[in-house]
Write a protein that holds these residues in place. Structure first.
Motif, PDB file in Angstrom:
ATOM      1  N   VAL A  33       0.093   4.799  -8.743  1.00  0.00           N
ATOM      2  CA  VAL A  33      -0.407   4.856  -7.379  1.00  0.00           C
ATOM      3  C   VAL A  33       0.809   5.065  -6.478  1.00  0.00           C
ATOM      4  N   MET A  34       0.668   5.945  -5.507  1.00  0.00           N
ATOM      5  CA  MET A  34       1.781   6.267  -4.620  1.00  0.00           C
ATOM      6  C   MET A  34       1.441   5.873  -3.185  1.00  0.00           C
ATOM      7  N   GLY A  35       2.457   5.405  -2.483  1.00  0.00           N
ATOM      8  CA  GLY A  35       2.256   4.995  -1.103  1.00  0.00           C
ATOM      9  C   GLY A  35       3.361   5.523  -0.204  1.00  0.00           C
ATOM     10  N   TRP A  36       3.034   5.613   1.064  1.00  0.00           N
ATOM     11  CA  TRP A  36       4.015   5.945   2.105  1.00  0.00           C
ATOM     12  C   TRP A  36       4.083   4.777   3.086  1.00  0.00           C
ATOM     13  N   PHE A  37       5.300   4.437   3.463  1.00  0.00           N
ATOM     14  CA  PHE A  37       5.559   3.366   4.413  1.00  0.00           C
ATOM     15  C   PHE A  37       6.601   3.868   5.411  1.00  0.00           C
ATOM     16  N   ARG A  38       6.756   3.121   6.482  1.00  0.00           N
ATOM     17  CA  ARG A  38       7.826   3.433   7.423  1.00  0.00           C
ATOM     18  C   ARG A  38       8.392   2.144   7.992  1.00  0.00           C
ATOM     19  N   GLN A  39       9.615   2.259   8.489  1.00  0.00           N
ATOM     20  CA  GLN A  39      10.275   1.083   9.030  1.00  0.00           C
ATOM     21  C   GLN A  39      11.154   1.462  10.199  1.00  0.00           C
ATOM     22  N   PHE A  47       2.809  -0.193   6.173  1.00  0.00           N
ATOM     23  CA  PHE A  47       2.012   0.685   5.325  1.00  0.00           C
ATOM     24  C   PHE A  47       1.422   1.826   6.144  1.00  0.00           C
ATOM     25  N   LEU A  48       1.435   3.034   5.572  1.00  0.00           N
ATOM     26  CA  LEU A  48       0.840   4.197   6.232  1.00  0.00           C
ATOM     27  C   LEU A  48      -0.326   4.767   5.432  1.00  0.00           C
ATOM     28  N   ALA A  49      -0.079   5.036   4.159  1.00  0.00           N
ATOM     29  CA  ALA A  49      -1.091   5.712   3.351  1.00  0.00           C
ATOM     30  C   ALA A  49      -0.798   5.478   1.881  1.00  0.00           C
ATOM     31  N   CYS A  96       8.673   6.526   0.424  1.00  0.00           N
ATOM     32  CA  CYS A  96       7.590   6.564  -0.545  1.00  0.00           C
ATOM     33  C   CYS A  96       7.818   5.467  -1.572  1.00  0.00           C
ATOM     34  N   ALA A  97       6.735   5.060  -2.213  1.00  0.00           N
ATOM     35  CA  ALA A  97       6.785   3.964  -3.170  1.00  0.00           C
ATOM     36  C   ALA A  97       5.798   4.222  -4.290  1.00  0.00           C
ATOM     37  N   ALA A  98       6.072   3.627  -5.449  1.00  0.00           N
ATOM     38  CA  ALA A  98       5.229   3.835  -6.621  1.00  0.00           C
ATOM     39  C   ALA A  98       4.880   2.505  -7.271  1.00  0.00           C
ATOM     40  N   LYS A  99       3.660   2.449  -7.790  1.00  0.00           N
ATOM     41  CA  LYS A  99       3.183   1.272  -8.489  1.00  0.00           C
ATOM     42  C   LYS A  99       2.307   1.736  -9.635  1.00  0.00           C
ATOM     43  N   VAL A 103      -5.671   0.690  -9.208  1.00  0.00           N
ATOM     44  CA  VAL A 103      -6.281   0.647  -7.879  1.00  0.00           C
ATOM     45  C   VAL A 103      -5.210   0.855  -6.823  1.00  0.00           C
ATOM     46  N   ILE A 104      -5.665   1.237  -5.636  1.00  0.00           N
ATOM     47  CA  ILE A 104      -4.748   1.484  -4.521  1.00  0.00           C
ATOM     48  C   ILE A 104      -4.327   0.154  -3.900  1.00  0.00           C
ATOM     49  N   PHE A 105      -3.038   0.041  -3.556  1.00  0.00           N
ATOM     50  CA  PHE A 105      -2.523  -1.118  -2.849  1.00  0.00           C
ATOM     51  C   PHE A 105      -1.957  -0.693  -1.498  1.00  0.00           C
ATOM     52  N   THR A 106      -2.122  -1.567  -0.523  1.00  0.00           N
ATOM     53  CA  THR A 106      -1.603  -1.267   0.804  1.00  0.00           C
ATOM     54  C   THR A 106      -0.472  -2.200   1.213  1.00  0.00           C
ATOM     55  N   THR A 107      -0.169  -3.183   0.390  1.00  0.00           N
ATOM     56  CA  THR A 107       0.886  -4.140   0.721  1.00  0.00           C
ATOM     57  C   THR A 107       2.180  -3.742   0.039  1.00  0.00           C
ATOM     58  N   LYS A 108       3.263  -3.773   0.795  1.00  0.00           N
ATOM     59  CA  LYS A 108       4.535  -3.271   0.296  1.00  0.00           C
ATOM     60  C   LYS A 108       5.073  -4.113  -0.860  1.00  0.00           C
ATOM     61  N   GLU A 109       4.706  -5.393  -0.891  1.00  0.00           N
ATOM     62  CA  GLU A 109       5.297  -6.295  -1.880  1.00  0.00           C
ATOM     63  C   GLU A 109       4.917  -5.943  -3.307  1.00  0.00           C
ATOM     64  N   VAL A 110       3.820  -5.255  -3.507  1.00  0.00           N
ATOM     65  CA  VAL A 110       3.381  -4.985  -4.879  1.00  0.00           C
ATOM     66  C   VAL A 110       3.983  -3.717  -5.455  1.00  0.00           C
ATOM     67  N   TYR A 111       4.584  -2.891  -4.614  1.00  0.00           N
ATOM     68  CA  TYR A 111       5.158  -1.654  -5.121  1.00  0.00           C
ATOM     69  C   TYR A 111       6.482  -1.927  -5.817  1.00  0.00           C
ATOM     70  N   ASP A 112       6.676  -1.260  -6.935  1.00  0.00           N
ATOM     71  CA  ASP A 112       7.833  -1.539  -7.780  1.00  0.00           C
ATOM     72  C   ASP A 112       9.015  -0.613  -7.525  1.00  0.00           C
ATOM     73  N   TYR A 113       8.752   0.592  -7.110  1.00  0.00           N
ATOM     74  CA  TYR A 113       9.814   1.587  -6.973  1.00  0.00           C
ATOM     75  C   TYR A 113       9.771   2.193  -5.586  1.00  0.00           C
ATOM     76  N   TRP A 114      10.968   2.424  -5.040  1.00  0.00           N
ATOM     77  CA  TRP A 114      11.095   2.927  -3.675  1.00  0.00           C
ATOM     78  C   TRP A 114      12.131   4.047  -3.631  1.00  0.00           C
ATOM     79  N   GLY A 115      11.887   4.989  -2.727  1.00  0.00           N
ATOM     80  CA  GLY A 115      12.895   5.989  -2.445  1.00  0.00           C
ATOM     81  C   GLY A 115      13.900   5.468  -1.434  1.00  0.00           C
ATOM     82  N   GLN A 116      14.843   6.322  -1.083  1.00  0.00           N
ATOM     83  CA  GLN A 116      15.919   5.908  -0.169  1.00  0.00           C
ATOM     84  C   GLN A 116      15.533   6.092   1.296  1.00  0.00           C
ATOM     85  N   GLY A 117      14.443   6.800   1.522  1.00  0.00           N
ATOM     86  CA  GLY A 117      13.949   6.993   2.883  1.00  0.00           C
ATOM     87  C   GLY A 117      14.424   8.302   3.497  1.00  0.00           C
TER      88      GLY A 117
END
Length: 124
Positions: A33-39, A47-49, A96-99, A103-117
């Motif tokens: 599952v892939m997610g997009w976040f911003r900070q 969380f964005l999507a 971006c983040a990967a888990k 199922v889809i997750f919207t909380t950042k804490e559950v994602y295991d892998y992150w890009g550098q932004g």
């Protein structure tokens, strides 16, 4: 171990569009599952999507619903975030983040892998 690299950020005027890309390597992309976040400095990562493994299901934050679209190309191990109608308040570092999940997750804490932004700056 999955490595994620974002690209496509930059400077855009309000009302403009950008498409962010996140290329994955080192794992079976279609299992994630892939997610997009911003900070923004001094604030929590937001969380964005998110998109399911097949791409058939998506979730969006209310703040971007109708303006941003997440998609993925499993053949190219890439997830995208199309951003339309950009506003100055969209200025942030986008991640971006990967888990590996079913199922889809919207909380950042559950994602295991992150890009550098990648930085997105929207001028008024």
């Amino acid at each position: 171990q999955v490595q994620l690299v974002e690209s496509g950020g930059g400077l855009v005027t309000a009302g403009g569009s950008l498409r962010l890309s996140c290329a994955a390597s080192g794992g079976f992309f279609s299992r994630y599952v892939m997610g997009w976040f911003r900070q923004v400095p001094g604030k929590e990562r937001e969380f964005l999507a998110a998109i399911s493994r097949s791409g058939s299901n998506t979730r969006y934050a209310d703040s971007v619903k109708g303006r941003f679209t997440i998609s993925r190309d499993n053949a190219k191990n890439t997830v995208f975030l199309r951003m339309n109608g950009l506003k100055p308040e969209d200025t942030a570092v986008y991640y971006c983040a990967a888990k590996e999940a079913l199922v889809i997750f919207t909380t950042k804490e559950v994602y295991d892998y992150w890009g550098q932004g990648t930085q997105v700056t929207v001028s008024s």
